[in-house]
Design a protein around this motif. Structure first.
Motif, PDB file in Angstrom:
ATOM      1  N   GLN A 214       0.843  -1.188   0.000  1.00 38.31           N
ATOM      2  CA  GLN A 214       0.000   0.000   0.000  1.00 38.31           C
ATOM      3  C   GLN A 214       0.881   1.241   0.000  1.00 38.31           C
ATOM      4  OE1 GLN A 214      -2.808   0.228   3.250  1.00 38.31           O
ATOM      5  NE2 GLN A 214      -3.920   1.950   2.345  1.00 38.31           N
ATOM      6  N   VAL A 215       0.357   2.295  -0.629  1.00 37.40           N
ATOM      7  CA  VAL A 215       1.031   3.586  -0.611  1.00 37.40           C
ATOM      8  C   VAL A 215       0.042   4.607  -0.081  1.00 37.40           C
ATOM      9  CG1 VAL A 215       2.180   5.357  -1.999  1.00 37.40           C
ATOM     10  CG2 VAL A 215       2.356   2.956  -2.659  1.00 37.40           C
ATOM     11  N   GLY A 216       0.466   5.441   0.843  1.00 31.96           N
ATOM     12  CA  GLY A 216      -0.449   6.463   1.339  1.00 31.96           C
ATOM     13  C   GLY A 216       0.171   7.289   2.435  1.00 31.96           C
ATOM     14  N   THR A 217      -0.564   8.287   2.924  1.00 31.56           N
ATOM     15  CA  THR A 217      -0.067   9.079   4.048  1.00 31.56           C
ATOM     16  C   THR A 217      -0.103   8.195   5.286  1.00 31.56           C
ATOM     17  OG1 THR A 217      -2.257   9.848   4.658  1.00 31.56           O
ATOM     18  CG2 THR A 217      -1.066  11.166   3.046  1.00 31.56           C
ATOM     19  N   PRO A 218       0.674   8.561   6.313  1.00 32.58           N
ATOM     20  CA  PRO A 218       0.649   7.753   7.535  1.00 32.58           C
ATOM     21  C   PRO A 218      -0.777   7.578   8.053  1.00 32.58           C
ATOM     22  CG  PRO A 218       2.442   9.331   7.628  1.00 32.58           C
ATOM     23  CD  PRO A 218       1.678   9.630   6.382  1.00 32.58           C
ATOM     24  N   ARG A 219      -1.571   8.649   7.983  1.00 36.09           N
ATOM     25  CA  ARG A 219      -2.943   8.570   8.497  1.00 36.09           C
ATOM     26  C   ARG A 219      -3.793   7.602   7.668  1.00 36.09           C
ATOM     27  NH1 ARG A 219      -6.160  11.598  11.920  1.00 36.09           N
ATOM     28  NH2 ARG A 219      -4.457  13.021  12.419  1.00 36.09           N
ATOM     29  N   ARG A 224      -7.033   3.428   7.339  1.00 35.89           N
ATOM     30  CA  ARG A 224      -7.687   2.588   6.333  1.00 35.89           C
ATOM     31  C   ARG A 224      -6.678   1.658   5.660  1.00 35.89           C
ATOM     32  NH1 ARG A 224     -12.683   3.212   4.612  1.00 35.89           N
ATOM     33  NH2 ARG A 224     -12.203   2.418   2.558  1.00 35.89           N
ATOM     34  N   PRO A 225      -6.118   0.725   6.405  1.00 36.90           N
ATOM     35  CA  PRO A 225      -5.153  -0.190   5.781  1.00 36.90           C
ATOM     36  C   PRO A 225      -5.820  -0.998   4.675  1.00 36.90           C
ATOM     37  CG  PRO A 225      -5.762  -0.952   7.984  1.00 36.90           C
ATOM     38  CD  PRO A 225      -6.352   0.416   7.823  1.00 36.90           C
ATOM     39  N   ALA A 226      -5.135  -1.157   3.557  1.00 40.35           N
ATOM     40  CA  ALA A 226      -5.742  -1.803   2.398  1.00 40.35           C
ATOM     41  C   ALA A 226      -5.801  -3.306   2.537  1.00 40.35           C
ATOM     42  CB  ALA A 226      -4.941  -1.446   1.138  1.00 40.35           C
ATOM     43  N   ASN A 227      -5.037  -3.848   3.436  1.00 35.18           N
ATOM     44  CA  ASN A 227      -5.053  -5.296   3.609  1.00 35.18           C
ATOM     45  C   ASN A 227      -4.550  -5.667   5.004  1.00 35.18           C
ATOM     46  OD1 ASN A 227      -2.135  -5.196   3.364  1.00 35.18           O
ATOM     47  ND2 ASN A 227      -2.518  -4.837   1.182  1.00 35.18           N
ATOM     48  N   VAL A 228      -4.675  -6.932   5.322  1.00 33.05           N
ATOM     49  CA  VAL A 228      -4.320  -7.390   6.661  1.00 33.05           C
ATOM     50  C   VAL A 228      -2.838  -7.157   6.939  1.00 33.05           C
ATOM     51  CG1 VAL A 228      -4.154  -9.429   8.151  1.00 33.05           C
ATOM     52  CG2 VAL A 228      -6.177  -9.082   6.737  1.00 33.05           C
ATOM     53  N   PHE A 229      -1.982  -7.316   5.902  1.00 37.11           N
ATOM     54  CA  PHE A 229      -0.549  -7.137   6.122  1.00 37.11           C
ATOM     55  C   PHE A 229      -0.242  -5.731   6.623  1.00 37.11           C
ATOM     56  CE2 PHE A 229       3.685  -5.868   5.014  1.00 37.11           C
ATOM     57  CZ  PHE A 229       4.437  -6.924   5.504  1.00 37.11           C
ATOM     58  N   VAL A 230      -0.757  -4.723   5.896  1.00 33.86           N
ATOM     59  CA  VAL A 230      -0.503  -3.338   6.287  1.00 33.86           C
ATOM     60  C   VAL A 230      -1.119  -3.066   7.652  1.00 33.86           C
ATOM     61  CG1 VAL A 230      -0.934  -0.929   5.698  1.00 33.86           C
ATOM     62  CG2 VAL A 230      -0.351  -2.562   3.906  1.00 33.86           C
ATOM     63  N   ALA A 231      -2.345  -3.590   7.862  1.00 37.25           N
ATOM     64  CA  ALA A 231      -3.033  -3.371   9.133  1.00 37.25           C
ATOM     65  C   ALA A 231      -2.191  -3.869  10.292  1.00 37.25           C
ATOM     66  CB  ALA A 231      -4.374  -4.096   9.110  1.00 37.25           C
ATOM     67  N   GLN A 232      -1.590  -5.026  10.106  1.00 39.47           N
ATOM     68  CA  GLN A 232      -0.827  -5.599  11.213  1.00 39.47           C
ATOM     69  C   GLN A 232       0.592  -5.066  11.270  1.00 39.47           C
ATOM     70  OE1 GLN A 232      -1.594  -9.996  11.193  1.00 39.47           O
ATOM     71  NE2 GLN A 232      -2.666  -9.345  13.051  1.00 39.47           N
ATOM     72  N   PHE A 233       1.106  -4.545  10.137  1.00 39.92           N
ATOM     73  CA  PHE A 233       2.493  -4.069  10.142  1.00 39.92           C
ATOM     74  C   PHE A 233       2.626  -2.740  10.877  1.00 39.92           C
ATOM     75  CE2 PHE A 233       6.343  -2.142   8.490  1.00 39.92           C
ATOM     76  CZ  PHE A 233       7.234  -3.181   8.701  1.00 39.92           C
ATOM     77  N   LEU A 234       1.634  -1.846  10.677  1.00 35.85           N
ATOM     78  CA  LEU A 234       1.701  -0.544  11.334  1.00 35.85           C
ATOM     79  C   LEU A 234       0.879  -0.573  12.610  1.00 35.85           C
ATOM     80  CD1 LEU A 234       1.330   1.850   8.289  1.00 35.85           C
ATOM     81  CD2 LEU A 234       3.411   1.260   9.511  1.00 35.85           C
ATOM     82  N   GLY A 347      -7.619 -11.341   2.568  1.00 34.49           N
ATOM     83  CA  GLY A 347      -6.985 -10.335   3.404  1.00 34.49           C
ATOM     84  C   GLY A 347      -7.107  -8.931   2.856  1.00 34.49           C
ATOM     85  N   VAL A 348      -7.948  -8.713   1.830  1.00 33.50           N
ATOM     86  CA  VAL A 348      -8.082  -7.393   1.218  1.00 33.50           C
ATOM     87  C   VAL A 348      -9.259  -6.653   1.841  1.00 33.50           C
ATOM     88  CG1 VAL A 348      -8.496  -6.172  -0.965  1.00 33.50           C
ATOM     89  CG2 VAL A 348      -7.095  -8.249  -0.916  1.00 33.50           C
ATOM     90  N   ARG A 349      -9.089  -5.334   2.000  1.00 34.91           N
ATOM     91  CA  ARG A 349     -10.115  -4.532   2.658  1.00 34.91           C
ATOM     92  C   ARG A 349     -11.407  -4.533   1.830  1.00 34.91           C
ATOM     93  NH1 ARG A 349      -9.324  -0.688   6.499  1.00 34.91           N
ATOM     94  NH2 ARG A 349     -11.270   0.404   6.993  1.00 34.91           N
ATOM     95  N   LEU A 350     -12.536  -4.601   2.529  1.00 36.32           N
ATOM     96  CA  LEU A 350     -13.819  -4.662   1.837  1.00 36.32           C
ATOM     97  C   LEU A 350     -14.409  -3.288   1.568  1.00 36.32           C
ATOM     98  CD1 LEU A 350     -15.428  -7.686   3.642  1.00 36.32           C
ATOM     99  CD2 LEU A 350     -15.006  -7.492   1.192  1.00 36.32           C
ATOM    100  N   ALA A 351     -14.406  -2.418   2.555  1.00 34.56           N
ATOM    101  CA  ALA A 351     -15.069  -1.133   2.349  1.00 34.56           C
ATOM    102  C   ALA A 351     -14.244  -0.015   2.961  1.00 34.56           C
ATOM    103  CB  ALA A 351     -16.441  -1.159   3.002  1.00 34.56           C
TER     104      ALA A 351
END
Ligand SMILES: Nc1ncnc2c1ncn2[C@@H]1O[C@H](COP(=O)(O)OP(=O)(O)OP(=O)(O)O)[C@@H](O)[C@H]1O
Ligand SMILES: [Mg+2]
Lengths: 351, 275
Positions: A214-219, A224-234, A347-351
């Protein structure tokens, strides 16, 4: 200063593919941070941009010019290496001046720029020493100094703070942030430290196994992490993932009798993410879930609990320290639907 | 503690004496008159004299020690500096680019294992055609070949010891190959270059076989010239003069070794990268 554009970049070492079809645009003046677990290809991607590795396929465009086939010295970037890479036979002053001398800058201008860099990095009293006679932190600052005296198209930093103690790390981080402001330069910064990533970045690129997650601002990434990996990494502790399902417009949580309405688009729900700070600890009979405290850590301002909920696994949550909950206590966990992050089976974000 | 220390020193002294006996004997003999040499074989000099050195240092119509020294100096300089000039870029290309690593490097290094005399006949014929026989340049070129393997080995090790990040940093700083080589790699190879020079010079200076084979009058080196002194005035060997000429011949490399000794050791890369 320049925009950096990467198009479908691939890099293999022999049969091992290390960077896989990476496309990314870093706007002019952006502070872009690459994060990811060790071995995910952060350094390799940075070295590809620097020209120290040659791409297997794809393009790198800096300032509108295709530099994919150019040597590092023709790309006009400056880089701070993970290992400092100072010239051991030169004094600090000569190290910092090397690139300027290479570019045949007039001596007067060199002296002025070196003095300025030394002032910013508080290196004035070491200018005549050789790197061998400096501490790790001082060497790291020399390495940064060597990069900032120039006016490159972009700055590349490979974990420049990894060898500093906590206090110096925080100071130098502030220094780099203010440097970015004053130079308004494009910077790419590799780290695996979340705090560095969150505090410094205009834009974070999360990498995993050579691919952009995922690419985005820290916020954006945090909220809104795009997937489980990003959600759990940050985020620390890492995000709880609950085995939630959606049925008949309701969210079904194993072991819970609470009925939460599922928002539109949550039909394929397979996992729901929940951050520890979004989870309130209540009495045993009040929450959506209940469980037994298995770990209780006192953090001063807060207390971090790990609660075993049986059917939903172990969940971490924060509570105020004055509650003094102990291992073995039975507690309830409560949260609002809008705090949940819905993910599908992949693991991909739904909404 | 004390008696053991004393004992240790005695053992050291005996060992040093035994190992250096030939050197001492030569040195002592050089200061004895010819009469004393035949009479007094001990290490004690009854009537020290400089007469042998005077003989050696005097130019006669047959012998000219200054000429031999000059020939040796010129040939040894060519023979030690030329391999450095050739081996330095070669070592870099082998280490960083892998050129010749598989075949050329082992081949050159194994050159040292061959007895050089097997080159003697073809070399003599080649030198005769090229007009290199009995010239300082010819002798120097040959000594350069003798020294090349060692030079290459030392420099390959030195370049391999330089962290590759340093070279990458130089590239990032805008340095192209020449600047990288001369401003970063070369200074970091300095200890190895000095070692190469000292060992090369000493080897070249002390070389005898090719000196004997390739020179006749003009380019005779000190080692070969020294042998001319052994029988200066006909008859038997003049031991005193022979010893004195050997002392004179041994001095230049000895001095070089002593002066350069401190610079030979030590690495240059401390502080370059974190450990
Ligand atoms: N020269 C190379 N040859 C073969 N494999 C390599 C080479 N360089 C890197 N790799 C591999 O590529 C992968 C990515 O390496 P890279 O150094 O980019 O990781 P990283 O994300 O920077 O890790 P770290 O956070 O530990 O520095 C690793 O699996 C590594 O083993
Ligand atoms: Mg790395």
């Amino acid at each position: 200063m320049a925009e950096i554009r990467i198009e479908n970049l691939n890099k293999s070492f022999g049969a091992v593919s290390v960077i896989k079809d990476v496309s990314l645009t870093i706007p002019d003046g952006d502070f872009c941070v690459f994060v990811g677990p060790s071995g995910c290809g952060k350094s390799t991607l940075l070295r590809l941009i620097a020209g120290l590795e040659s791409a297997t396929s794809g393009r790198i465009v800096i300032d509108g010019r295709d530099v994919t086939a150019l040597e590092p010295y023709d790309r006009h970037l400056s880089m701070v290496f993970q290992s400092y890479a100072l010239y051991p036979h030169m004094t600090v002053k000569e190290n910092i001046a090397f690139a300027l001398r290479t570019a045949k800058t007039p001596e007067a201008a060199i002296a002025e720029k070196v003095a300025k860099a030394a002032r910013i990095l508080r290196l004035e009293s070491y200018l005549d020493r050789k790197p061998g006679a400096l501490s790790g932190g001082q060497r790291q600052r020399v390495a940064i100094g060597r990069a900032i005296v120039r006016e490159p198209k972009a700055f590349l930093f490979d974990e420049p703070l990894s060898n500093l103690d906590a206090a110096l790390r925080a100071d130098t981080r502030v220094e780099i942030a203010s440097l970015h402001k004053s130079l308004a330069a494009t910077m790419i910064y590799v780290t695996h430290d979340q705090i560095e990533a969150m505090t410094l970045a205009d834009r974070i690129v999360v990498l995993n196994e050579g691919q952009i997650m995922q690419v985005g601002t820290p916020r954006e990434l945090y909220e809104r992490p795009a997937n489980v990996f990003v959600a759990q990494f940050l985020g620390s502790p890492k995000m709880n993932i609950l085995p939630a399902r959606a049925a008949e417009g309701m969210i079904v949580l194993p072991g819970s009798s609470s009925r939460l309405a599922a928002p539109a688009g949550w039909g394929g729900l397979v996992a729901a993410g929940l951050r520890a700070e979004d989870c309130t600890v209540t009495g045993p009979d009040n929450g959506v879930l209940s469980g037994i405290v298995v770990v209780s850590e006192y953090h001063g301002a807060a207390q971090q609990l790990l609660v075993d909920t049986d059917a939903c696994g172990r969940i971490s949550a924060f509570t105020t320290a004055d509650r003094d909950l102990r291992v073995g206590d039975r507690v309830g966990l409560d949260f609002a639907t809008e705090k949940l992050h819905p993910f599908d089976g992949g693991g991909v974000r739904l909404a | 503690m004390k008696p053991r220390l004393t004992l240790r020193w005695i053992v050291f002294a005996i060992a040093a004496f035994v190992m250096n006996f030939p050197v001492l004997a030569t040195l002592v003999t050089a200061f004895k008159s010819s009469g004393e040499v035949s009479r007094n074989p001990s290490l004690w000099i009854e009537a020290p004299t400089l007469e042998n050195f005077a003989t050696v240092l005097t130019i006669s119509d047959r012998l000219n020690v200054y000429h031999y020294l000059w020939n040796s100096l010129a040939a040894a300089l060519i023979g030690s500096v030329l391999p450095m000039i050739v081996a330095f870029p070669m070592a870099w290309a082998m280490v960083r680019r892998g050129y010749g690593r598989a075949i050329l490097f082992p081949l050159v290094v194994n050159l040292r294992a061959l007895p050089l005399i097997i080159f003697a006949i073809p070399l003599y014929m080649m030198y005769a055609t090229l007009g290199l026989l009995d010239t300082r340049l010819g002798l120097g070129l040959l000594l350069a070949i003798v020294n090349l393997p060692l030079a290459l080995m030392l420099l390959v090790n030195a370049v391999a010891e330089i962290p590759v990040e340093l070279e990458e940093a130089a590239h990032m700083d805008g340095a192209r190959l020449p600047r990288l080589l001369f401003k970063v790699v070369l200074p970091l190879c300095r200890p190895a270059l000095i070692t190469t020079f000292v060992f090369g010079f000493i080897t070249a200076w002390n070389e005898f076989l090719f000196g004997l084979m390739l020179t006749t009058r003009e380019a005779v080196p000190m080692t070969v010239g020294a042998s001319f002194f052994f029988a200066t005035s006909g008859g038997g060997v003049q031991w005193g003069t022979a010893s004195a000429v050997m002392v004179v011949a041994a001095l230049p490399p000895l001095l070089l070794g002593l002066i350069m000794y401190r610079r030979i050791t030590g690495s240059m890369v401390a502080g370059a990268v974190k450990g």
